[in-house]
Design an enzyme around this catalytic site. Structure first.
Site, PDB file in Angstrom:
ATOM      1  N   ASP A  13      51.679  40.652  26.926  1.00  0.00           N
ATOM      2  CA  ASP A  13      50.981  41.426  27.971  1.00  0.00           C
ATOM      3  C   ASP A  13      49.981  42.424  27.397  1.00  0.00           C
ATOM      4  O   ASP A  13      49.737  43.484  27.977  1.00  0.00           O
ATOM      5  CB  ASP A  13      51.980  42.179  28.869  1.00  0.00           C
ATOM      6  CG  ASP A  13      53.026  41.257  29.444  1.00  0.00           C
ATOM      7  OD1 ASP A  13      52.658  40.150  29.867  1.00  0.00           O
ATOM      8  OD2 ASP A  13      54.208  41.642  29.461  1.00  0.00           O
ATOM      9  N   GLY A  15      46.857  42.044  27.137  1.00  0.00           N
ATOM     10  CA  GLY A  15      45.520  41.911  27.732  1.00  0.00           C
ATOM     11  C   GLY A  15      44.742  40.782  27.066  1.00  0.00           C
ATOM     12  O   GLY A  15      43.514  40.808  27.002  1.00  0.00           O
ATOM     13  N   LYS A  16      45.482  39.784  26.573  1.00  0.00           N
ATOM     14  CA  LYS A  16      44.828  38.663  25.871  1.00  0.00           C
ATOM     15  C   LYS A  16      43.895  37.898  26.799  1.00  0.00           C
ATOM     16  O   LYS A  16      42.851  37.420  26.383  1.00  0.00           O
ATOM     17  CB  LYS A  16      45.877  37.707  25.289  1.00  0.00           C
ATOM     18  CG  LYS A  16      46.672  38.310  24.149  1.00  0.00           C
ATOM     19  CD  LYS A  16      47.668  37.335  23.586  1.00  0.00           C
ATOM     20  CE  LYS A  16      48.808  37.038  24.531  1.00  0.00           C
ATOM     21  NZ  LYS A  16      49.669  38.178  24.862  1.00  0.00           N
ATOM     22  N   ALA A  39      53.809  32.584  30.237  1.00  0.00           N
ATOM     23  CA  ALA A  39      52.664  33.473  30.025  1.00  0.00           C
ATOM     24  C   ALA A  39      51.980  33.772  31.356  1.00  0.00           C
ATOM     25  O   ALA A  39      52.043  32.980  32.283  1.00  0.00           O
ATOM     26  CB  ALA A  39      51.673  32.814  29.082  1.00  0.00           C
ATOM     27  N   GLY A  40      51.343  34.929  31.415  1.00  0.00           N
ATOM     28  CA  GLY A  40      50.555  35.263  32.602  1.00  0.00           C
ATOM     29  C   GLY A  40      49.320  35.995  32.131  1.00  0.00           C
ATOM     30  O   GLY A  40      49.397  37.153  31.738  1.00  0.00           O
ATOM     31  N   HIS A  41      48.192  35.305  32.084  1.00  0.00           N
ATOM     32  CA  HIS A  41      46.971  35.921  31.593  1.00  0.00           C
ATOM     33  C   HIS A  41      46.071  36.292  32.762  1.00  0.00           C
ATOM     34  O   HIS A  41      45.602  35.438  33.493  1.00  0.00           O
ATOM     35  CB  HIS A  41      46.268  34.974  30.607  1.00  0.00           C
ATOM     36  CG  HIS A  41      47.051  34.781  29.340  1.00  0.00           C
ATOM     37  ND1 HIS A  41      46.778  33.813  28.417  1.00  0.00           N
ATOM     38  CD2 HIS A  41      48.119  35.473  28.844  1.00  0.00           C
ATOM     39  CE1 HIS A  41      47.643  33.924  27.411  1.00  0.00           C
ATOM     40  NE2 HIS A  41      48.456  34.915  27.657  1.00  0.00           N
ATOM     41  N   GLN A 225      52.196  35.410  24.782  1.00  0.00           N
ATOM     42  CA  GLN A 225      53.239  36.379  24.370  1.00  0.00           C
ATOM     43  C   GLN A 225      52.715  37.195  23.180  1.00  0.00           C
ATOM     44  O   GLN A 225      51.504  37.360  23.059  1.00  0.00           O
ATOM     45  CB  GLN A 225      54.563  35.670  24.046  1.00  0.00           C
ATOM     46  CG  GLN A 225      55.255  35.049  25.260  1.00  0.00           C
ATOM     47  CD  GLN A 225      54.796  33.651  25.582  1.00  0.00           C
ATOM     48  OE1 GLN A 225      54.652  32.830  24.715  1.00  0.00           O
ATOM     49  NE2 GLN A 225      54.586  33.375  26.859  1.00  0.00           N
ATOM     50  N   ALA A 300      52.699  39.708  35.092  1.00  0.00           N
ATOM     51  CA  ALA A 300      51.802  38.785  35.792  1.00  0.00           C
ATOM     52  C   ALA A 300      52.531  37.499  36.192  1.00  0.00           C
ATOM     53  O   ALA A 300      52.112  36.796  37.099  1.00  0.00           O
ATOM     54  CB  ALA A 300      50.616  38.447  34.903  1.00  0.00           C
ATOM     55  N   THR A 302      56.273  37.289  36.572  1.00  0.00           N
ATOM     56  CA  THR A 302      57.478  37.514  37.376  1.00  0.00           C
ATOM     57  C   THR A 302      57.374  38.741  38.278  1.00  0.00           C
ATOM     58  O   THR A 302      58.244  38.954  39.115  1.00  0.00           O
ATOM     59  CB  THR A 302      58.695  37.732  36.436  1.00  0.00           C
ATOM     60  OG1 THR A 302      58.390  38.846  35.592  1.00  0.00           O
ATOM     61  CG2 THR A 302      58.965  36.505  35.586  1.00  0.00           C
ATOM     62  N   GLY A 303      56.341  39.555  38.092  1.00  0.00           N
ATOM     63  CA  GLY A 303      56.199  40.768  38.906  1.00  0.00           C
ATOM     64  C   GLY A 303      57.139  41.887  38.480  1.00  0.00           C
ATOM     65  O   GLY A 303      57.157  42.958  39.085  1.00  0.00           O
TER      66      GLY A 303
END
Ligand code: IMP
Length: 431
Positions: A13, A15-16, A39-41, A225, A300, A302-303
Site C-alpha cells: 500500500d 502507492g505503487k 493487491a489493490g492499486h 505488496q 483498496a 478489503t476496505g
C-alpha cells in the site's frame, strides 16, 4: 535503454499504483510478476478513481502492453470482472494489449474456502489475509498440484488434476476445517467457461518479453505488496506467499537479471500495515488516527482500516539493501502537513540491545521499541507544489534526511493522489 522495476519498500500500500501509472508513460510494456488479486492499486486520473487488482497499472495508458506473468496467481473470475470494468471505462479496448502467462497458476474455489476457514480457526493468531485464496494457491504450486492456464486449455489434464484436487481438498475441508465440500462438476463447468472467455489472452509471456526486449521495447515490472511482506524476507509468518522483492521479477516474469536496470523502491512518507504482525512504529493514539484519516488509509482490496505509524527507516533501509534499490519514490508527503513534529525511526531497542538492521526474529520485532529522530513539521498544504525547492523548508529537510539515512536518492515525491500532484526528480527510464 532502461527497464525499470517498482518494488514496495514497506508492508504494501505504498502507492505503487500511482507511481507505476506515471512511469508507464515511458514504458512500452508493464508486467505484474507476483501476487494476485490481493493487491489493490489505486489510480486517480482526471479525478476518476480506478482500483486495479490483477491487471498492470499501465492499463490506463493507451497502447501499453500489459502482461500478467507466470508468478502471478490468477482468479479468472476476478480477471474477467476487471477486464470488463476497464472496457466499460474505455480502456483496454484492444484485447491484444493484455497477455496472461500460460504458466500462471489458477486460484480455485477451494483455495478461497481454505484461506477463509483457516483464518477463522486461527482466531487471535490469524494472519489477516485478504481471503482471496492467495496462500493456498501458492501452496499448491509448490506442492506441484496447482492448475495452470496451460493445464486448463488441455481438457484431459484439467479434468484429471481437478478431480484429484477436489478429492483431496474435500477431505481436508470437511474433516479438518469443518467446511462445506465443493462439487467437481460445478467447478469444472465454471472453469471451462473461463477458459473460453480468457483463451485469447493466454500465451508464453516469457518468450514474448524476450522478443520485445530484444526489439528494444522498454519494460516496467510492477511489484505488488511490499518487501516486508515477502515470504522470504518479510516479517514471517505475517507475510504474503510470494517473493514481493526484486527476486520475484526474474522467477515471476521469466527474465534474466541483466534485463532490470533500475530498481525503484516505493515508500510512504510514514508507515502503514494492514493485517496482523509486528509494526514497531505503530501509533495507536490520536496521531495514528490523524494519519489514517488524512491519508485515507483504508485497504483498496478489503476496505480494512490500515494501521499507521511514523517512518520506519530500519525497515526501508533493509528493503533498499535486499532489493538493491537504485532510487526511492516517496509518496503521500502531503499527509504529514499539520504535524508539529515528525519522527523517523532509525533503530529499534529490544531487551537491552539496539538493532540498526532489521531483525529476522519475530519475538524481537514484537518487542522492538523505536528509537526516533525528531524533526520539525510544516503547516502549508503541499498538493499544489511541483518543485522540490517550492516545498516548505522543513519538508525539504525531511526528504534530504531520509535520503541520507537510506543512502538512496529520491526520484519522485508524491504530494497528492492525482497524476499531476507529483514532484518528478529523475526519470528512471532515462538513467
Ligand atoms: P494474503 O496475501 O491475502 O495471503 O495476505 C497475507 C498478508 O499480506 C496480510 O497481512 C494481508 O493484509 C497482506 N497483504 C496482501 N496483499 C496486500 C496488499 O496489496 N497491500 C497490503 N497488504 C497486503
Amino acid at each position: 535503454m532502461a527497464n525499470v522495476a517498482v518494488i514496495g519498500a514497506q508492508w504494501g500500500d505504498e502507492g505503487k499504483g500511482k507511481v507505476v501509472d506515471l512511469f508507464s508513460r515511458d514504458a512500452d510494456i508493464v508486467v505484474r510478476f507476483q501476487g494476485g488479486n490481493n493487491a489493490g492499486h489505486t489510480l486517480v486520473v482526471d479525478g476518476q478513481k480506478t482500483v486495479l487488482h490483477l491487471i498492470p497499472s499501465g492499463a490506463l495508458h493507451a497502447n501499453k502492453l500489459c502482461v500478467i506473468g507466470n508468478g502471478v496467481v490468477v482468479d479468472p473470475q476476478a480477471l474477467l470482472e476487471e477486464i470488463q470494468g476497464l472496457k466499460e471505462r474505455g480502456h483496454l479496448l484492444d484485447d491484444s494489449l493484455l497477455r496472461v502467462s500460460e504458466e500462471a497458476h489458477l486460484i480455485m474455489p477451494y483455495h478461497k474456502s481454505i484461506d477463509l476457514a483457516r483464518e477463522r480457526l486461527r482466531g487471535k493468531g490469524k494472519i489477516g489475509t485478504t481471503g482471496r485464496g492467495i496462500g493456498p494457491a501458492y501452496e499448491d504450486k509448490v506442492a506441484r498440484t496447482g492448475i495452470r492456464f496451460i493445464d486448463l486449455t488441455e481438457e484431459e489434464t484439467f479434468r484429471e488434476k481437478l478431480r484429484h484436487n477436489i478429492e483431496e481438498k474435500n477431505i481436508y475441508l470437511k474433516a479438518i476445517l469443518k467446511e462445506k465440500t465443493l462439487s467437481f462438476s460445478e467447478i469444472h463447468d465454471t472453469y471451462c467457461g473461463y477458459r473460453e472467455k480468457l483463451k485469447g489472452y493466454v500465451t508464453d509471456t516469457a518468450l514474448l518479453l524476450d522478443r520485445e526486449m530484444k526489439a528494444g521495447k522498454r519494460v516496467l515490472f510492477e511489484g505488488a505488496q511490499g518487501t516486508l511482506l515477502d515470504v522470504d524476507h518479510g516479517t514471517y509468518p505475517f507475510v504474503t506467499s510470494s517473493n514481493t522483492g526484486i527476486g520475484g521479477v526474474c522467477s515471476g516474469a521469466g527474465v534474466g537479471p541483466q534485463n532490470i536496470h533500475q530498481i525503484i523502491g516505493i515508500s510512504k512518507a510514514y508507515t502503514t500495515r494492514v493485517g496482523s504482525g509486528p509494526f514497531p512504529t505503530e501509533l495507536k493514539g490520536p496521531e495514528g488516527e490523524k494519519l489514517k484519516q488524512e491519508g485515507d488509509e483504508f485497504g483498496a482490496t478489503t476496505g480494512r482500516p490500515r494501521r499507521c505509524g511514523w517512518f520506519d527507516a530500519v525497515g526501508v533501509r533493509y528493503a533498499v539493501r535486499i532489493n538493491g534499490m537504485t532510487g526511492i519514490a516517496l509518496t503521500k508527503l502531503d499527509v504529514l502537513t499539520g504535524f508539529k513534529e515528525i519522527k523517523i525511526c532509525t533503530a529499534y531497542r529490544a531487551d537491552g540491545a539496539t538493532y540498526y538492521e532489521f531483525p529476522s526474529s519475530l519475538c524481537v520485532l514484537e518487542r522492538a521499541q523505536p528509537v526516533f529522530e525528531v524533526m520539525d513539521g510544516w503547516g502549508t498544504p503541499l498538493s499544489g507544489t511541483r518543485k522540490l525547492s517550492d516545498l516548505p523548508k522543513n519538508a525539504q529537510k525531511y526528504i534530504r534526511r531520509l535520503e541520507e539515512i537510506l543512502n538512496t536518492e529520491m526520484v519522485l515525491v508524491s504530494v497528492g493522489p492525482g497524476r499531476e500532484e507529483t514532484i518528478m526528480l529523475k526519470n528512471p527510464f532515462s538513467s
